[in-house]
Design an enzyme around this catalytic site. Structure first.
Site, short mmCIF file in Angstrom:
data_model
loop_
_atom_site.label_atom_id
_atom_site.label_comp_id
_atom_site.label_asym_id
_atom_site.label_seq_id
_atom_site.Cartn_x
_atom_site.Cartn_y
_atom_site.Cartn_z
N SER A 1 -37.57 -65.54 -6.41
CA SER A 1 -38.16 -66.89 -6.33
C SER A 1 -37.08 -67.97 -6.25
CB SER A 1 -39.06 -67.14 -7.53
OG SER A 1 -38.28 -67.16 -8.71
N GLU B 1 -31.96 -65.03 -0.86
CA GLU B 1 -33.18 -64.87 -0.05
C GLU B 1 -34.35 -65.26 -0.94
OE1 GLU B 1 -33.35 -64.09 3.03
OE2 GLU B 1 -31.34 -63.29 3.43
N CYS C 1 -42.29 -62.44 1.11
CA CYS C 1 -41.75 -63.80 1.31
C CYS C 1 -42.03 -64.28 2.73
CB CYS C 1 -40.26 -63.82 1.00
SG CYS C 1 -39.30 -62.61 1.90
N ASN D 1 -41.50 -56.52 -4.82
CA ASN D 1 -42.50 -56.46 -3.75
C ASN D 1 -42.15 -55.44 -2.66
OD1 ASN D 1 -40.35 -58.14 -3.01
ND2 ASN D 1 -41.63 -59.51 -1.80
P1 NAD Z 1 -39.71 -64.30 -11.28
O1 NAD Z 1 -39.37 -65.42 -10.41
O2 NAD Z 1 -39.41 -64.46 -12.74
O3 NAD Z 1 -39.00 -62.95 -10.81
C1 NAD Z 1 -38.71 -62.65 -9.47
C2 NAD Z 1 -37.64 -61.56 -9.49
O4 NAD Z 1 -36.45 -62.11 -10.03
C3 NAD Z 1 -37.98 -60.37 -10.38
O5 NAD Z 1 -37.53 -59.20 -9.75
C4 NAD Z 1 -37.21 -60.62 -11.67
O6 NAD Z 1 -36.83 -59.43 -12.31
C5 NAD Z 1 -36.01 -61.37 -11.17
N1 NAD Z 1 -35.49 -62.30 -12.14
C6 NAD Z 1 -36.19 -63.20 -12.87
N2 NAD Z 1 -35.36 -63.92 -13.66
C7 NAD Z 1 -34.12 -63.46 -13.43
C8 NAD Z 1 -32.83 -63.78 -13.93
N3 NAD Z 1 -32.65 -64.77 -14.82
N4 NAD Z 1 -31.78 -63.07 -13.48
C9 NAD Z 1 -31.93 -62.10 -12.57
N5 NAD Z 1 -33.11 -61.74 -12.06
C10 NAD Z 1 -34.19 -62.42 -12.47
O7 NAD Z 1 -41.24 -64.07 -11.27
P2 NAD Z 1 -42.21 -62.97 -10.72
O8 NAD Z 1 -43.49 -63.18 -11.45
O9 NAD Z 1 -41.64 -61.61 -10.74
O10 NAD Z 1 -42.44 -63.42 -9.23
C11 NAD Z 1 -42.98 -64.71 -9.05
C12 NAD Z 1 -42.52 -65.34 -7.83
O11 NAD Z 1 -41.29 -64.85 -7.36
C13 NAD Z 1 -43.47 -65.10 -6.70
O12 NAD Z 1 -44.49 -66.02 -6.76
C14 NAD Z 1 -42.64 -65.31 -5.51
O13 NAD Z 1 -42.61 -66.69 -5.20
C15 NAD Z 1 -41.25 -64.94 -5.95
N6 NAD Z 1 -40.80 -63.66 -5.39
C16 NAD Z 1 -40.22 -63.71 -4.18
C17 NAD Z 1 -39.78 -62.54 -3.60
C18 NAD Z 1 -39.14 -62.56 -2.25
O14 NAD Z 1 -39.15 -61.55 -1.56
N7 NAD Z 1 -38.52 -63.67 -1.85
C19 NAD Z 1 -39.96 -61.33 -4.26
C20 NAD Z 1 -40.56 -61.32 -5.52
C21 NAD Z 1 -40.98 -62.51 -6.09
#
Ligand code: NAD
Length: 479
Positions: free
Chosen positions: A226, A247, A281, A149
């Site tokens: 997340s 975070e 976030c 993001n």
């Molecule tokens: P996600 O939760 O699978 O991924 C979020 C991030 O984590 C991605 O960059 C992904 O590459 C990474 N990730 C996922 N599984 C991982 C693992 N096992 N090891 C290391 N990294 C991993 O799903 P998404 O569809 O990309 O995002 C969905 C949700 O994630 C959003 O609804 C939001 O709640 C959250 N999110 C939060 C932030 C934040 O700034 N806090 C940023 C991006 C997404």
């Protein structure tokens, strides 16, 4: 594709494709078309990154902190010179407007500047009297995981503080938005950061995190993403007792009291909320409004949301671009259907726009039942719920009624209201009469299910240090 690009891995000072030559597609969210590829790391690539990080730890951590800081400040100047081209790449892969992408890079530059300029001071011993002192030392190799993001500023926040503190970093940046990692690492390389001190990898996230955190070489895990993934990584990190900075998600309330200037409040909320199509976030997601001004506020907010110009990220007239990926569109559809099925009213938006690209209309929901999914899980999109409240106690209770605890905002000039709200809100950050997010000089951290640890400012820097207590009977020599 004439302008197709392949983003590569950076390991031990060299840009390379993944060991077995595989890569994955990059999709432009404004067109849903492929525009490039990103390399995929193998276990052997990750081992190379671990070995080069371990081998560079002693020399990097013993490089005088002022020199490390000067390299980061030099990298900031190099990055600053590339903002236009880097922002265009970020906008293409993420969907945020060009203006937003430039603003994000400006904050990334500020982050390198702040950490570079404070490296020496924050690495200096702290005296506890004549003969006792605390000696800050680099905590060791860092594994950093950053999301899609705000990839420029979030990569910068992790890299700048860890490198300034003397830690080599292996960063897995988001596969969907690789360019920010590449531009930033190139700037560090050009500034003179030695080979092995920074590695940049992409690939299969669970494989990469499992492999890196499975190594005792890694001493600190820093992750933004997340809550479920953060918990999963913390569980893996427990095996090697790696320190965690997490975070995670948020579900931030804005509480509007009846003395607030409604027009200014609506403008502030709408401007901040719909940046990056609400995929932040810190973005507000629940608005609570004092009942006497509820109807007037709602009418103004609906008008503001309905008038947001949604369009192509590279069109200067655009105020909100597409969502970053198809998963967010599916989440918007699911959350809105669930709320409406339970009796919520869609005041405006609530639909995907009928054009190519992941465009979602800015959405305001009212009358949302408390058990709706949109009030329980992080919406991470351009949806705001609005509800009235009657007393300050009720406002605090509703504001705190999620498992998250990242940010909260309220609008009132009353000193009594300000005192009670600041102490009553269970969040890491509270902003009064405006909406403010990440800053280079201040710690940002969530509580409850929004994570733990701090990023930014002195506390964010200290996350990458061990504080060695030195006890003696008289002054001793160090350094
Ligand atoms: P996600 O939760 O699978 O991924 C979020 C991030 O984590 C991605 O960059 C992904 O590459 C990474 N990730 C996922 N599984 C991982 C693992 N096992 N090891 C290391 N990294 C991993 O799903 P998404 O569809 O990309 O995002 C969905 C949700 O994630 C959003 O609804 C939001 O709640 C959250 N999110 C939060 C932030 C934040 O700034 N806090 C940023 C991006 C997404």
């Amino acid at each position: 594709m004439a302008d197709s690009i392949t983003y590569r891995l950076f390991i031990n000072g060299t840009w390379r494709l993944g060991g077995n030559g595989t890569d994955r597609a990059l999709i432009n969210p404004a067109t849903e078309q492929e525009f490039g590829r990103v390399a995929v790391a193998t276990a052997a690539d990750l081992d190379d990154a671990l070995i080069s990080a371990r081998n560079s730890l002693l020399s990097w951590s013993s490089t005088p902190a002022g020199e490390r800081g000067a390299l980061l400040v030099r990298a900031a100047r190099i990055l600053e010179g590339k903002i236009d081209v880097a922002a265009a790449a970020l906008s293409q892969e993420q969907g945020k407007t060009l203006a937003e992408a430039r603003g994000e890079y400006a904050r990334a530059v500020e982050t390198f500047d702040w950490n570079g300029k404070h490296a020496e001071e924050l690495s200096a011993p702290l005296s506890l009297g004549a003969a006792r002192m605390i000696v800050p030392e680099a905590a060791g190799v860092v594994a950093a995981f950053t999301p899609w993001n705000y990839p420029a500023v979030l990569n910068a926040r992790k890299l700048a503080a860890a490198l300034a503190a003397g830690c080599p970093v292996i960063m897995k940046a988001a596969e969907e938005t690789p360019s920010a990692g590449v531009y930033i690492v190139e700037a560090l390389q050009e500034a003179g950061v030695p080979a092995g001190v920074v590695s940049l990898v992409f690939g299969d996230p669970p494989m990469i995190s499992g492999h890196l955190l499975g190594s005792p070489v890694v001493r600190v895990l820093t992750f933004t993403g997340s809550t479920p993934v953060g918990k999963h990584l913390a569980t893996i990190a427990a095996e090697n007792l790696q320190r965690c900075v997490l975070e995670l998600g948020g579900h931030s309330p804005v509480i509007v009291f009846d003395d607030a200037d409604l027009s200014k409040t609506v403008s502030a909320i709408s401007e901040y909320k719909f940046e990056c199509a609400g995929q932040s976030c810190n973005a507000p997601s629940r608005i609570l409004v004092a009942r006497p001004v509820y109807e007037a506020f709602l009418a103004k907010l609906v008008e503001a949301a309905a008038n947001i110009r949604v369009g192509k990220p590279d069109d200067p007239a655009t105020e909100m671009g597409p969502m970053a990926n198809a998963r967010r569109i599916e989440a918007m559809e699911r959350l809105i259907k669930d709320a409406v099925d339970r009796g919520a009213k869609v005041e405006t938006g609530g639909i995907r726009l009928d054009r190519p690209g992941y465009y979602w209309a800015p959405t305001i929901l009212s009358n949302v039942p408390p058990d709706s999914q949109v009030l329980r899980e992080e919406p991470f999109g351009p949806i705001l719920t609005v509800a009235p409240f009657d007393t300050i106690d009720e406002a605090i209770e509703k504001a705190n009624a999620t498992e998250y605890g990242l940010a909260a905002y309220f609008f009132s000039d009353s000193p009594d209201v300000q005192r009670r709200m600041i102490s009553g809100l269970s969040t890491g950050t509270v902003s009064v009469n405006y909406l403010k997010g990440v800053a280079a000089d201040a710690p940002l951290g969530g509580i409850n299910q929004s994570g733990y640890g701090y990023e930014g400012g002195v506390e964010g820097f200290r996350a990458f240090q061990n504080l060695k207590l030195v006890n003696a009977t008289s002054a001793v020599a160090i350094g």
